[in-house]
Design a protein around this motif. Structure first.
Motif: not given
Length: 96
Positions: A45, A53-58
């Motif tokens: 991830v 920072e990523l708002s929608d980590p996947r």
């Protein structure tokens, strides 16, 4: 220490890693290191890209050969909900 050993140590200790991938600096939460068609891959991830920072980590897939400057950092993580290390995707597929 090889990149694979660093990543395996990070997975075992639930620690993030920092890498350079496609000339971008990423902070990754490594989930599994596996082989596909004889080449090593990492599913992780991405929690930060280029310091943001990523708002929608996947969960993403990274070819180990493309990772550079791999290092463990002092940031822990929890495995993504729904992650299944026994998924058939992680079994080595026979060569074509």
């Amino acid at each position: 220490m090889t990149d694979a050993k660093i990543i395996l140590q990070a997975i075992a200790n639930n620690q993030c890693i920092v890498v350079t991938y496609n000339r971008m600096q990423l902070k990754l939460a490594p989930h599994i290191l596996y082989s596909r068609h004889g080449a090593p891959f990492l599913d992780a991830v991405a929690v930060e890209r280029e310091g943001k920072e990523l708002s929608d980590p996947r969960l993403g897939t990274f070819k180990l050969a493309g990772l550079q400057d791999v290092a463990i950092i002092e940031r822990s993580f929890k495995f993504m909900i729904g992650f299944d290390a026994s998924d058939p995707k992680y079994a080595e597929a026979p060569a074509d």
